[in-house]
Write an enzyme that holds these catalytic residues in place. Structure first.
Site, mmCIF file in Angstrom:
data_model
loop_
_atom_site.group_PDB
_atom_site.id
_atom_site.type_symbol
_atom_site.label_atom_id
_atom_site.label_comp_id
_atom_site.label_asym_id
_atom_site.label_seq_id
_atom_site.Cartn_x
_atom_site.Cartn_y
_atom_site.Cartn_z
ATOM 1 N N ASP A 49 13.825 64.037 96.105
ATOM 2 C CA ASP A 49 13.666 65.339 96.767
ATOM 3 C C ASP A 49 14.965 66.151 96.837
ATOM 4 O O ASP A 49 14.947 67.368 96.666
ATOM 5 C CB ASP A 49 12.980 65.214 98.133
ATOM 6 C CG ASP A 49 13.640 64.195 99.028
ATOM 7 O OD1 ASP A 49 14.641 63.583 98.594
ATOM 8 O OD2 ASP A 49 13.177 64.019 100.164
ATOM 9 N N ASP A 86 11.349 55.464 95.643
ATOM 10 C CA ASP A 86 10.724 55.568 96.972
ATOM 11 C C ASP A 86 9.270 56.041 96.947
ATOM 12 O O ASP A 86 8.547 55.865 97.935
ATOM 13 C CB ASP A 86 11.526 56.534 97.867
ATOM 14 C CG ASP A 86 12.958 56.090 98.064
ATOM 15 O OD1 ASP A 86 13.225 54.889 97.907
ATOM 16 O OD2 ASP A 86 13.815 56.947 98.362
ATOM 17 N N ARG A 144 13.981 54.523 101.857
ATOM 18 C CA ARG A 144 14.573 55.556 102.732
ATOM 19 C C ARG A 144 13.739 55.688 103.995
ATOM 20 O O ARG A 144 13.743 54.768 104.802
ATOM 21 C CB ARG A 144 14.704 56.898 101.995
ATOM 22 C CG ARG A 144 15.693 57.828 102.677
ATOM 23 C CD ARG A 144 15.867 59.113 101.918
ATOM 24 N NE ARG A 144 16.502 58.902 100.634
ATOM 25 C CZ ARG A 144 17.827 58.847 100.458
ATOM 26 N NH1 ARG A 144 18.624 58.980 101.479
ATOM 27 N NH2 ARG A 144 18.335 58.663 99.266
ATOM 28 N N GLY A 192 19.598 58.863 93.702
ATOM 29 C CA GLY A 192 19.524 57.413 93.434
ATOM 30 C C GLY A 192 18.874 57.172 92.082
ATOM 31 O O GLY A 192 17.849 57.766 91.766
ATOM 32 N N VAL A 209 12.311 63.782 77.057
ATOM 33 C CA VAL A 209 12.723 65.197 77.108
ATOM 34 C C VAL A 209 13.446 65.563 75.808
ATOM 35 O O VAL A 209 13.184 66.609 75.194
ATOM 36 C CB VAL A 209 13.638 65.449 78.341
ATOM 37 C CG1 VAL A 209 14.274 66.827 78.289
ATOM 38 C CG2 VAL A 209 12.850 65.271 79.633
ATOM 39 N N ARG A 269 25.266 61.974 93.876
ATOM 40 C CA ARG A 269 24.749 62.870 94.921
ATOM 41 C C ARG A 269 25.874 63.868 95.169
ATOM 42 O O ARG A 269 26.928 63.505 95.684
ATOM 43 C CB ARG A 269 24.449 62.075 96.200
ATOM 44 C CG ARG A 269 23.414 60.954 96.015
ATOM 45 C CD ARG A 269 23.025 60.362 97.351
ATOM 46 N NE ARG A 269 22.384 59.057 97.242
ATOM 47 C CZ ARG A 269 21.086 58.880 96.982
ATOM 48 N NH1 ARG A 269 20.303 59.910 96.802
ATOM 49 N NH2 ARG A 269 20.576 57.662 96.922
ATOM 50 N N ASP A 290 8.134 58.953 97.330
ATOM 51 C CA ASP A 290 7.898 59.804 98.504
ATOM 52 C C ASP A 290 7.745 61.283 98.161
ATOM 53 O O ASP A 290 8.026 62.136 99.004
ATOM 54 C CB ASP A 290 9.042 59.610 99.523
ATOM 55 C CG ASP A 290 10.392 59.915 98.917
ATOM 56 O OD1 ASP A 290 10.492 60.071 97.687
ATOM 57 O OD2 ASP A 290 11.379 59.998 99.671
ATOM 58 N N ALA A 294 2.191 39.133 102.453
ATOM 59 C CA ALA A 294 3.048 39.213 103.642
ATOM 60 C C ALA A 294 2.251 38.921 104.915
ATOM 61 O O ALA A 294 1.055 39.222 104.993
ATOM 62 C CB ALA A 294 3.643 40.619 103.735
ATOM 63 N N LEU A 304 19.212 45.773 94.434
ATOM 64 C CA LEU A 304 18.618 45.095 93.269
ATOM 65 C C LEU A 304 17.274 45.723 92.937
ATOM 66 O O LEU A 304 16.809 45.683 91.794
ATOM 67 C CB LEU A 304 18.542 43.577 93.457
ATOM 68 C CG LEU A 304 17.527 42.907 94.371
ATOM 69 C CD1 LEU A 304 16.175 42.752 93.700
ATOM 70 C CD2 LEU A 304 18.057 41.547 94.772
ATOM 71 N N THR A 361 12.351 58.477 91.422
ATOM 72 C CA THR A 361 12.852 57.777 92.613
ATOM 73 C C THR A 361 12.005 56.541 92.851
ATOM 74 O O THR A 361 10.783 56.593 92.677
ATOM 75 C CB THR A 361 12.822 58.669 93.872
ATOM 76 O OG1 THR A 361 13.001 57.829 95.038
ATOM 77 C CG2 THR A 361 11.515 59.416 94.065
HETATM 78 O O1 F6P Z 1 16.220 57.077 97.206
HETATM 79 C C1 F6P Z 1 16.431 55.825 96.612
HETATM 80 C C2 F6P Z 1 17.180 54.919 97.545
HETATM 81 O O2 F6P Z 1 17.382 53.690 96.892
HETATM 82 C C3 F6P Z 1 16.549 54.703 98.920
HETATM 83 O O3 F6P Z 1 15.484 53.785 98.877
HETATM 84 C C4 F6P Z 1 17.735 54.247 99.708
HETATM 85 O O4 F6P Z 1 17.543 54.508 101.089
HETATM 86 C C5 F6P Z 1 18.856 55.067 99.152
HETATM 87 O O5 F6P Z 1 18.452 55.467 97.854
HETATM 88 C C6 F6P Z 1 20.169 54.362 99.054
HETATM 89 O O6 F6P Z 1 21.111 55.257 98.581
HETATM 90 P P1 F6P Z 1 22.562 54.857 98.077
HETATM 91 O O7 F6P Z 1 22.408 54.134 96.766
HETATM 92 O O8 F6P Z 1 23.260 56.142 97.913
HETATM 93 O O9 F6P Z 1 23.121 53.953 99.106
#
Ligand code: F6P
Length: 330
Positions: free
Chosen positions: A110, A135, A179, A18, A30, A79, A137, A194, A261, A133
Site C-alpha cells: 500500500d 501480507d 503487519r 517489503g 512487465v 522504503r 492486505d 493450529a 524468513l 506484498t
Molecule cells: O509488508 C511486508 C512485511 O513483511 C510485514 O509483514 C512486516 O510487518 C513488515 O513488512 C516488516 O518490514 P521490514 O522488513 O521493513 O522490517
C-alpha cells in the site's frame, strides 16, 4: 480510471516496500510484455530511492534471464522517506524525464501504491500498480504476489515446530508476519492444524484461549501450536505466551517468531503465474489508458481498481475462514 491514452514509448518498472516472492516474475513479465509491444523498459533500482538518485538503467532481454524462479527482487527494494516529500518527488520526476520515461509500473504494497497515486496526481506520470506484498492486505485483488509462498513457508516451518512440540509435550506460540492483517495467520493456521489463530482484526480473549487449551488437554491432543499474527492489540506471541503462562504455570511454553524468513525463497507456482499474468496486464492497461489503477485478480479474472480504493478500502478477513478454523481446532 481510463484516461485518453498518451503515446507511451518508454516505461519504468520498480519494486518498493517489503520484498515478496514473485516480484522477479512480475518484473520479467512487465519487461517481456514491454518488448512485445515495442516499448523500451527501464529498471528503477531500490524503488523510489532509485528514482530520486537516478539509479535507472535500461533493461535488456538478458537482464531478466533466470529471474522468474528467484525470490527477492533483482531491482532491489527500499522504503523511501525522501519520496514522501515534494522535493523528493520533484527530483524523481526530473530524473524520469531525463530518461524520457512516460509511464510507470510499480510493484509493491500500500505504501508503494500510495506513492504512485501521489506522483500521478502531482506530475501526471501514468502508473499501474501491481499488488506485491506477502501480507495480502490490498483491496481489489483476492491475492497479492508473495502471499501464497509466504503461507507455504510458514506452514513448512510450523510443521517442523510441531514435531518438537509433540516430542516434548510443549505449547508453542508461533508469530507470523502480516503487519496489521491476519491473512497469513489464518492460512498458516488452517494449513498447519493450529490450536488457535489470533489475528489483529478479531478479539480472542485469553480466557477463551485457556478454555481451548484445557479442552484440548482433556481430549488428549498431543501438541498445541497457537498462531499469533504480529500487529495484534494484545501484543505478539511473546506477550500472549506470558499471559498464558501466568494462568497455566505447569505448561511448558515456547515462542518462535518466524520473521523475515517468510519473505524469502523461490516463489510458488501460484505466485509465479499470478505475477506473470498481472505483469502483462499492467503493461496492456497502460497502453489502453488505464492510469492510477492497481491490477489484481478477482474470481480468477483480471480487474483494474483505482489505486485510491486499493489503499483506502479495507480488505476484510473472511469470517467463514475463521469459522472453519474454529471447528478444526477444537
Ligand atoms: O509488508 C511486508 C512485511 O513483511 C510485514 O509483514 C512486516 O510487518 C513488515 O513488512 C516488516 O518490514 P521490514 O522488513 O521493513 O522490517
Amino acid at each position: 480510471m481510463t484516461d485518453q491514452p498518451i503515446h507511451i514509448k518508454k516505461i519504468g518498472v520498480l519494486t518498493s516496500g517489503g520484498d515478496a516472492p514473485g516480484m522477479n516474475a512480475a518484473i520479467r513479465a512487465v519487461v517481456r510484455a514491454g518488448f512485445y509491444y515495442k516499448l523500451e523498459v527501464y529498471g528503477i533500482y531500490r524503488g523510489y530511492e532509485g528514482m530520486i538518485n537516478n539509479d535507472i538503467r535500461k533493461l535488456e532481454n538478458k537482464s531478466i534471464a533466470h529471474v522468474l524462479e528467484r525470490g527477492g527482487t533483482f531491482l532491489k527494494s527500499a522504503r523511501s522517506e525522501e519520496f514522501k516529500t515534494i522535493e523528493g518527488r520533484q527530483k524523481a520526476y526530473d530524473n524520469l524525464k531525463s530518461h524520457g520515461i512516460d509511464a510507470l509500473v510499480v510493484i509493491g504494497g500500500d505504501g508503494s501504491l500510495t506513492g504512485a497515486h501521489l506522483f500521478y496526481k502531482e506530475f501526471g506520470i501514468p502508473a499501474v500498480g501491481l499488488p506485491g506484498t506477502i501480507d495480502n492486505d490490498l483491496f481489489g485483488t483476492d491475492l497479492t504476489i508473495g502471499f501464497d509462498t509466504a503461507c507455504n513457508t510458514a506452514i513448512e516451518a510450523i510443521d517442523k515446530i510441531r514435531d518438537t512440540a509433540t516430542s516434548h509435550d510443549r505449547l508453542f506460540f508461533v508469530e507470523v508476519m502480516g503487519r496489521d492483517a491476519g491473512f497469513i495467520a489464518i492460512n498458516a493456521g488452517i494449513g498447519s492444524a493450529a490450536a488457535a489463530i489470533l489475528i489483529p482484526e478479531k478479539k480472542f480473549p485469553v480466557e477463551k484461549l485457556i478454555d481451548r487449551l484445557k479442552f484440548r488437554e482433556k481430549v488428549k491432543k498431543e501438541s498445541n501450536v497457537v498462531i499469533v499474527a504480529e500487529g495484534g492489540k494484545s501484543g505478539g506471541a511473546l506477550e500472549i505466551s506470558e499471559k498464558v503462562k501466568k494462568i497455566l504455570p505447569t505448561y511448558d511454553i515456547k515462542v518462535t517468531i518466524l520473521g523475515h524468513l517468510q519473505r524469502g525463497g523461490a516463489p510458488s507456482s501460484f505466485d509465479r503465474i499470478l505475477a506473470s499474468k498481472l505483469g502483462v496486464s499492467a503493461v496492456e492497461g497502460l497502453l489502453h489508458g488505464k492510469y492510477d489503477v492497481m491490477v489484481g485478480i478477482i474470481n480468477n479474472k483480471i480487474v483494474f481498481t483505482p489505486i485510491k480504493r486499493a489503499i483506502v478500502d479495507d480488505k476484510q478477513v473472511d469470517d467463514e475462514d475463521l469459522r472453519i478454523a474454529g471447528i478444526l481446532s477444537t
